[in-house]
Design a protein around this motif. Structure first.
Motif, PDB file in Angstrom:
ATOM      1  N   MET A 194       0.652  -1.185  -0.020  1.00 53.80           N
ATOM      2  CA  MET A 194       0.033   0.071  -0.025  1.00 53.80           C
ATOM      3  C   MET A 194       0.831   1.419   0.000  1.00 53.80           C
ATOM      4  SD  MET A 194      -3.231  -0.843  -0.341  1.00 53.80           S
ATOM      5  CE  MET A 194      -3.823   0.681   0.188  1.00 53.80           C
ATOM      6  N   THR A 198       0.482   3.938  -3.190  1.00 57.06           N
ATOM      7  CA  THR A 198       0.074   5.269  -2.963  1.00 57.06           C
ATOM      8  C   THR A 198       0.804   6.183  -2.666  1.00 57.06           C
ATOM      9  OG1 THR A 198      -0.235   4.620  -0.538  1.00 57.06           O
ATOM     10  CG2 THR A 198      -1.988   4.049  -1.789  1.00 57.06           C
ATOM     11  N   TRP A 203      -1.838   4.971   4.065  1.00 54.19           N
ATOM     12  CA  TRP A 203      -2.744   3.791   3.482  1.00 54.19           C
ATOM     13  C   TRP A 203      -2.672   2.692   4.129  1.00 54.19           C
ATOM     14  CZ3 TRP A 203      -7.305   5.233   1.252  1.00 54.19           C
ATOM     15  CH2 TRP A 203      -7.367   6.289   0.780  1.00 54.19           C
TER      16      TRP A 203
END
Length: 494
Positions: A194, A198, A203
């Motif tokens: 993640m 991102t 996140w």
């Protein structure tokens, strides 16, 4: 004609559980069979929901190590302060576990499980919105997550144990515990993945709360408010699938009710329990240090070798966490299965084989970890290989050391023995090692010029502690082998 209440008392042990009884007059045999099949399917479904919750539980444990480099840079933390993150988590977990165990034995388990999932998922989600000015709130949030996960880890296994009979119960508990390495590895993979996708580590803390929400819905819909709680005798089962209840054997003495202090004194005189608990503590120490620091250690080795550039951008390279997560999953599953199977086969040859397996595995694991540390500056691939073997041999012991406790401690003292073993292994093991390794690294850096080379060496030298602890752990299990036959016979006499 016999009194109904008398009939119920005399036939208590031969009757099926209430959910399997059928009181219809016609077609009773067929109805009971259908009821049992339906009950069995429902129990497997409940166990699947609890296994899913355990997966999320341990994913949340290892989100922080998966993005440790990002967190260290974002909050500007030293190695010692960074290690304190996991120490706070484990300490809160350790202190809360006995409280939830007490509550789980006396109050509605479904409500406690659901409240725990909701609490730790909410705190995890909230921690994703903390900025760099409030790092102390982030530390606090990790402690609160530890409290929430403790509610699940202490109660869910008891629910599964109450759903199944002897052989099936062992199998289902093994499946439940398999999700510990699987969840741990996926925690690394999720967090690193993640952050990489991102470009923002925040996140990484926003996925498991969604999974926790699904677990909460499944818990509410599928898990009954109450399960039939088994007696201590019913649940005194070892990993190898053998009932260890001497009181049920002809001619065996029944346990006299004792106080908690008497139980502790008796356990302190049980040398098999004492030495094996110290061995387990050494295992927990190494596991906690590896789980926290390996991705960061490998990153510093790669910087020294010139394979990667120093992390100055917003999101750091996360490939080490992903690879280490995969290694943790594979070696965890293979090690637990191999250890249990090896013990089952070799017990027919040698009654002392359990502690000897643990000792051998610890010595080999310590050697592999030492080699991994020494070759890290020359070959990252070789380091991964030896770390994998080190984790594999470490994982061999988890099922075996649990079995040792169950057959050297009388059933009436097993709960106390397990609680003491958990307390000691966490307190001196994985609660201490992340902070200790980080503090030693800080001390080494403070005495030398600041450089990427010394950043690597400081972590390398501090990690060597784990290899020596592994050797001590092997010695503790060897000591166990000298007492295990006598203590096993003593437990069977009571």
């Amino acid at each position: 004609m016999q009194n109904p209440s008398t009939q119920e008392n005399t036939g208590l042990q031969s009757q099926p559980p209430p959910e399997e009884q059928n009181y219809g007059a016609a077609g009773q045999g067929l109805s009971v069979s259908v009821s049992r099949n339906g009950s069995a399917k429902r129990n497997y479904l409940i166990a699947a929901v609890l296994c899913y919750g355990n997966l999320i539980n341990f994913m949340d444990w290892f989100i922080v190590p998966g993005i440790l480099l990002d967190l260290q840079k974002y909050f500007e933390l030293s190695d010692g302060a960074t290690g304190l993150l996991q120490t706070v988590f484990i300490l809160c977990y350790m202190l809360a576990a006995p409280i939830f165990g007490y509550l789980g034995d006396r109050y509605n388990r479904k409500i406690i499980l659901g409240s725990g999932i909701f609490f730790w998922s909410s705190v995890t989600l909230g921690s994703s919105f903390i900025n760099e000015l409030y790092y102390w709130i982030f530390f606090l949030s990790r402690g609160l997550v530890g409290i929430g996960t403790a509610s699940y880890s202490t109660i869910a296994p008891a629910v599964i144990a109450d759903l199944f009979e002897e052989g099936k119960r062992t199998t289902m508990l093994s499946v439940f515990y398999i999700f510990i390495p699987v969840g741990s590895g996926l925690g690394y993979v999720l967090a690193a993945g993640m952050a990489e996708v991102t470009g923002d580590w925040h996140w990484a803390f926003r996925v498991t709360p969604c999974m926790g929400g699904l677990a909460l819905v499944l818990l509410i819909l599928l898990v009954p408010h109450r399960t039939q709680r088994r007696t201590a005798a019913h649940r005194a089962l070892s990993i190898s699938g053998t009932i260890r209840v001497a009181a049920e054997k002809p001619g065996a003495q029944r346990n006299v009710k004792t106080t908690w202090c008497q139980d502790v004194i008796s356990l302190a005189k049980n040398w098999s329990f004492v030495w094996s608990s110290l061995g387990l503590t050494a295992m927990a120490f190494i596991t906690g240090a590896l789980g926290m620091w390996v991705p960061l250690f490998l990153y510093r080795a790669q910087v020294v070798q010139g394979i990667v550039s120093p992390c100055l951008q917003e999101s750091c390279n996360s490939s080490n966490s992903i690879i280490f997560g995969g290694i943790t999953i594979g070696t965890g599953i293979l090690g637990v299965v191999a250890g249990a199977e090896a013990a089952r086969r070799l017990r027919k040859i040698n009654n002392k084989v359990d502690p000897l397996i643990c000792a051998t595995s610890m010595f080999i694991s310590a050697l592999c970890l030492y080699i991994a540390l020494m070759v890290a500056q020359m070959s990252i691939l070789s380091t991964f290989v030896f770390i994998a073997f080190g984790e594999l041999f470490l994982s061999v012991n988890w099922a075996v050391v649990t079995d040792i406790l169950l057959y050297v401690v009388t059933p009436g003292r097993q709960s106390t023995a397990i609680a003491l073993q958990i307390l000691v292994s966490h307190l001196l093991g994985d609660a201490s090692s992340p902070y200790l390794i980080g503090t030693i690294s800080n001390a080494i850096q403070a005495k030398n010029a600041h450089s990427f080379q010394w950043n690597f060496w400081s972590m390398q030298y501090s990690f060597i502690v784990c290899a020596f602890v592994g050797v001590f752990g092997g010695g503790f299990f060897l000591m166990t082998s000298f007492y295990i036959e006598e203590d096993r016979k003593e437990a069977e006499r009571h």
